[in-house]
Design a protein around this motif. Structure first.
Motif, short mmCIF file in Angstrom:
data_model
loop_
_atom_site.label_atom_id
_atom_site.label_comp_id
_atom_site.label_asym_id
_atom_site.label_seq_id
_atom_site.Cartn_x
_atom_site.Cartn_y
_atom_site.Cartn_z
N TYR A 69 9.45 -5.70 2.25
CA TYR A 69 8.64 -4.75 1.47
C TYR A 69 7.21 -4.80 2.00
O TYR A 69 6.50 -5.79 1.85
N THR A 70 6.76 -3.71 2.63
CA THR A 70 5.42 -3.63 3.20
C THR A 70 4.73 -2.38 2.69
O THR A 70 5.26 -1.65 1.84
N THR A 71 3.54 -2.12 3.24
CA THR A 71 2.80 -0.91 2.83
C THR A 71 3.56 0.36 3.22
O THR A 71 3.43 1.39 2.54
N TYR A 288 -0.92 -14.56 -3.33
CA TYR A 288 -1.92 -13.48 -3.31
C TYR A 288 -2.28 -13.10 -1.88
O TYR A 288 -2.37 -11.92 -1.54
N SER A 291 0.49 -11.12 -0.18
CA SER A 291 0.72 -9.79 -0.74
C SER A 291 -0.44 -8.84 -0.48
O SER A 291 -0.22 -7.68 -0.09
N PHE A 292 -1.67 -9.31 -0.68
CA PHE A 292 -2.81 -8.39 -0.70
C PHE A 292 -3.79 -8.58 0.46
O PHE A 292 -4.79 -7.87 0.54
N GLU A 294 -2.24 -9.93 3.86
CA GLU A 294 -1.32 -9.61 4.94
C GLU A 294 -0.40 -8.44 4.60
O GLU A 294 0.32 -7.95 5.48
N PHE A 295 -0.36 -8.04 3.34
CA PHE A 295 0.45 -6.91 2.86
C PHE A 295 1.94 -7.11 3.14
O PHE A 295 2.66 -6.15 3.40
N ASP A 296 2.37 -8.35 3.10
CA ASP A 296 3.80 -8.66 3.17
C ASP A 296 4.26 -8.97 1.74
O ASP A 296 4.31 -10.12 1.32
N PHE A 297 4.60 -7.93 1.02
CA PHE A 297 4.89 -8.08 -0.40
C PHE A 297 6.19 -8.84 -0.64
O PHE A 297 6.36 -9.47 -1.68
#
Length: 328
Positions: A69-71, A288, A291-292, A294-297
């Motif tokens: 799950y990414t941007t 955190y 997720s916010f 590296e945007f690797d959710f």
């Protein structure tokens, strides 16, 4: 001779069995049944709130941890299935072992300081003295101040060059007078975690003191009077009366305190951002960052789920061990 039951069926007369079954079928029309339905209707808003704002995010977080799950997913809606790859990546990362160690040290240090000082203040405020009510109210200030404002003030106070603490230490000649010789409370990897723990202790003392004070006020006074007649005062009264009767409140304080401390993120981000050199990085801040930053959710959700499992495991094991100790 004609069967009376057949005659009753023809003329529409109910037998006792039929009457009872009919009444049972309409039991919800009784006053008690309507009251039960009304109670359930009052619960619906709370249940809906919990499902929407707690249930759905938890389920979504669990599912997200098994996806890439990414941007890009926000635009394409496509999140490939990753299985346990996110968990393996988090557990094998170079940061996780240090984050787990920092999480343990941060939690144990914070809870020990908050609970010890909070219990001491609760016992002290049991005594009646002038302005005790005012002092109890002032004690709540660290808990009421917004965390962003509190961390900003503490970051200024602990600044290496212009902080109040270093200037005070320099005035009493405990550190050098030159700015370069001052200890870096938030920039030195050896001191940063300790500084964050001390700030978190300051913030958590009011919660512990307030809850424990309420528990102490519920202990009957005549028990202390009877114990005093037998010579049990001071420490003996605390050991044999106060502590056993306060244990249910202590359980609540410790469980809530540990669960809250494990997920602390705002204090750490406001003071050090997880640095320097990951010296204050915890599992919560790692989640955190993944997720916010590296945007690797997917990996961020996996780290968050690990933290949830740790919190649940602690709560279950602690409450079970305490229950066995009480019943033993």
């Amino acid at each position: 001779m004609a069967d009376p039951r057949a005659a009753n069926a023809v003329v529409g007369v109910n037998t006792p069995t039929t009457a009872r079954s009919g009444v049972t079928g309409f039991r919800w029309l009784w006053p008690s049944g309507r009251q039960r339905i009304l109670e359930l209707l009052f619960l619906l808003p709370a249940v809906a709130f919990l499902l929407v704002f707690f249930g759905y995010p938890i389920v979504e977080n669990v599912v997200m941890a098994f996806q890439h799950y990414t941007t890009a997913t926000f635009f394409t809606g496509h999140a490939p299935w990753a299985g346990l790859a996110n968990y393996r990546a988090v557990l094998r990362s170079n940061v996780f072992s240090e984050a787990a160690r920092n999480t343990l040290l941060f939690t144990v240090g914070s809870i020990a300081g908050q609970f010890t000082i909070g219990l001491a203040l609760a016992v002290y405020f049991q005594r009646k003295f002038p302005l005790s009510g005012l002092l109890r109210s002032l004690l709540l200030l660290p808990w009421l101040i917004p965390l962003l404002a509190a961390t900003t003030v503490w970051r200024w106070m602990l600044d290496q060059d212009n902080g109040v603490l270093n200037r005070l230490l320099a005035d009493v000649h405990l550190v050098g007078s030159r700015p370069g010789s001052h200890p870096g409370w938030l920039t030195n990897p050896s001191l940063a975690l300790l500084s964050v723990i001390l700030v978190n202790i300051w913030i958590g003392i009011p919660f512990n003191a307030t809850i424990l004070y309420g528990g102490l006020r519920d202990i009957p006074e005549h028990l202390y009077e009877a114990a005093a007649l037998d010579g049990a005062t001071g420490w003996r009264a605390f050991r044999y009366i106060t502590w056993p009767l306060l244990r249910p409140v202590v359980n609540v304080v410790l469980v809530l305190g540990v669960v809250y401390t494990l997920k602390v993120i705002d204090i750490i981000l406001g003071l050090t951002g997880g640095g320097p050199a990951n010296a204050t990085q915890t599992i919560a801040t790692q989640s955190y960052h993944l997720s916010f930053v590296e945007f690797d959710f997917g990996q961020g959700a996996a780290a968050a789920n690990i933290l949830i499992v740790i919190s649940l495991a602690f709560a279950v094991l602690y409450l079970r061990a305490n229950r066995r100790a009480v019943t033993a």
